[in-house]
Scaffold this active site. Sequence first.
Site, mmCIF file in Angstrom:
data_model
loop_
_atom_site.group_PDB
_atom_site.id
_atom_site.type_symbol
_atom_site.label_atom_id
_atom_site.label_comp_id
_atom_site.label_asym_id
_atom_site.label_seq_id
_atom_site.Cartn_x
_atom_site.Cartn_y
_atom_site.Cartn_z
ATOM 1 N N ARG A 1 0.942 12.516 -8.631
ATOM 2 C CA ARG A 1 1.559 11.199 -8.410
ATOM 3 C C ARG A 1 3.015 11.162 -8.873
ATOM 4 O O ARG A 1 3.819 10.423 -8.346
ATOM 5 C CB ARG A 1 0.804 10.100 -9.167
ATOM 6 C CG ARG A 1 -0.574 9.824 -8.653
ATOM 7 C CD ARG A 1 -1.122 8.555 -9.314
ATOM 8 N NE ARG A 1 -2.549 8.389 -9.137
ATOM 9 C CZ ARG A 1 -3.126 7.865 -8.054
ATOM 10 N NH1 ARG A 1 -2.386 7.485 -7.039
ATOM 11 N NH2 ARG A 1 -4.431 7.733 -7.990
ATOM 12 N N LYS B 1 -0.680 6.500 9.028
ATOM 13 C CA LYS B 1 -1.144 7.591 9.888
ATOM 14 C C LYS B 1 -1.643 6.949 11.181
ATOM 15 O O LYS B 1 -2.814 6.605 11.303
ATOM 16 C CB LYS B 1 -2.285 8.354 9.213
ATOM 17 C CG LYS B 1 -1.872 9.112 7.962
ATOM 18 C CD LYS B 1 -3.081 9.858 7.382
ATOM 19 C CE LYS B 1 -2.725 10.663 6.162
ATOM 20 N NZ LYS B 1 -3.915 11.340 5.602
ATOM 21 N N ASP C 1 -4.533 4.965 6.310
ATOM 22 C CA ASP C 1 -5.052 5.920 7.290
ATOM 23 C C ASP C 1 -6.187 5.279 8.089
ATOM 24 O O ASP C 1 -5.949 4.680 9.114
ATOM 25 C CB ASP C 1 -5.418 7.278 6.669
ATOM 26 C CG ASP C 1 -6.115 7.183 5.317
ATOM 27 O OD1 ASP C 1 -6.925 6.259 5.113
ATOM 28 O OD2 ASP C 1 -5.859 8.054 4.478
ATOM 29 N N GLU D 1 0.837 -1.199 0.000
ATOM 30 C CA GLU D 1 0.000 0.000 0.000
ATOM 31 C C GLU D 1 0.869 1.245 0.000
ATOM 32 O O GLU D 1 1.979 1.225 0.526
ATOM 33 C CB GLU D 1 -0.870 0.017 1.268
ATOM 34 C CG GLU D 1 -2.278 -0.462 1.084
ATOM 35 C CD GLU D 1 -3.158 0.460 0.251
ATOM 36 O OE1 GLU D 1 -2.655 1.306 -0.511
ATOM 37 O OE2 GLU D 1 -4.379 0.323 0.346
ATOM 38 N N ASP D 2 0.349 2.325 -0.546
ATOM 39 C CA ASP D 2 1.061 3.595 -0.475
ATOM 40 C C ASP D 2 0.849 4.236 0.888
ATOM 41 O O ASP D 2 1.766 4.715 1.520
ATOM 42 C CB ASP D 2 0.637 4.542 -1.610
ATOM 43 C CG ASP D 2 -0.869 4.751 -1.696
ATOM 44 O OD1 ASP D 2 -1.637 4.079 -0.970
ATOM 45 O OD2 ASP D 2 -1.306 5.585 -2.510
ATOM 46 N N ASP E 1 -1.953 11.027 -4.850
ATOM 47 C CA ASP E 1 -2.535 12.051 -5.709
ATOM 48 C C ASP E 1 -3.587 12.908 -5.033
ATOM 49 O O ASP E 1 -4.110 12.574 -3.975
ATOM 50 C CB ASP E 1 -3.205 11.370 -6.907
ATOM 51 C CG ASP E 1 -4.518 10.697 -6.502
ATOM 52 O OD1 ASP E 1 -5.574 11.059 -7.044
ATOM 53 O OD2 ASP E 1 -4.482 9.792 -5.634
ATOM 54 N N PHE F 1 -3.211 15.744 4.647
ATOM 55 C CA PHE F 1 -3.411 15.307 3.266
ATOM 56 C C PHE F 1 -2.142 15.573 2.460
ATOM 57 O O PHE F 1 -1.647 16.694 2.433
ATOM 58 C CB PHE F 1 -4.611 16.017 2.621
ATOM 59 C CG PHE F 1 -4.945 15.446 1.275
ATOM 60 C CD1 PHE F 1 -5.632 14.239 1.174
ATOM 61 C CD2 PHE F 1 -4.531 16.074 0.109
ATOM 62 C CE1 PHE F 1 -5.917 13.687 -0.071
ATOM 63 C CE2 PHE F 1 -4.807 15.524 -1.134
ATOM 64 C CZ PHE F 1 -5.498 14.328 -1.230
ATOM 65 N N ILE F 2 -1.624 14.517 1.834
ATOM 66 C CA ILE F 2 -0.354 14.631 1.123
ATOM 67 C C ILE F 2 -0.456 14.155 -0.319
ATOM 68 O O ILE F 2 -1.366 13.402 -0.670
ATOM 69 C CB ILE F 2 0.755 13.832 1.847
ATOM 70 C CG1 ILE F 2 0.325 12.374 2.014
ATOM 71 C CG2 ILE F 2 1.108 14.460 3.176
ATOM 72 C CD1 ILE F 2 1.419 11.477 2.487
#
Length: 186
Positions: free
Chosen positions: A175, A141, A113, A109-110, A169, A162-163
């Site tokens: 991205r 997170k 959260d 996973e990227d 993205d 939020f990043i």
Amino acid sequence: MHKAMKEKVKLLDKTFKPFIPYSKIEEAINQVAEKINKDFKDSEDSPVLLCVLNGSILFTAELMKRLDFNCSLSSIKLSSYSGTQSTGEVKQIMGLNISLEGKRVIIIEDIVDTGNTIVELSKLVKEHGAKEVKICTMLLKPEVYKKDIKMDYVALEIPNRFIVGFGLDYEEYGRNLKDIYVIDSE
């Protein structure tokens, strides 16, 4: 030569400021790869790396280059985001294209959260007969992750902001940024 991080990045209606430089991301990926290599070094079978599209593409590619055991790669595409908000509902957009029966799977996973996607994905992979499921995430997170599923490999922990960048993205933009940027709410 590595270009310095941009001072600000504008994507659609939002502005983002520098957060994590590529050098730090690379260092974190090296450490995660080391742990995975240690865990899988005497592996008799070839684990399946399951890349969660689209966000995990860069992380998966960088991680794979550092793994020194045989493995295969597959992708799955899920969605739980609309704009900057998690919808809380996970939809499968592109399903599995290989058999996971009796295999060990490392879900890549990227970012984790709320954990809704990870819960759904773990369930799905087990339903497809995987004998073992490991979770590897580039970013976690911890203040919003309240699920019971243990993260096996975490590259970096970040606050609940939020990043974008390095695969992440905002409305499909950002991205391709090498570094990670955080929303500029000033």
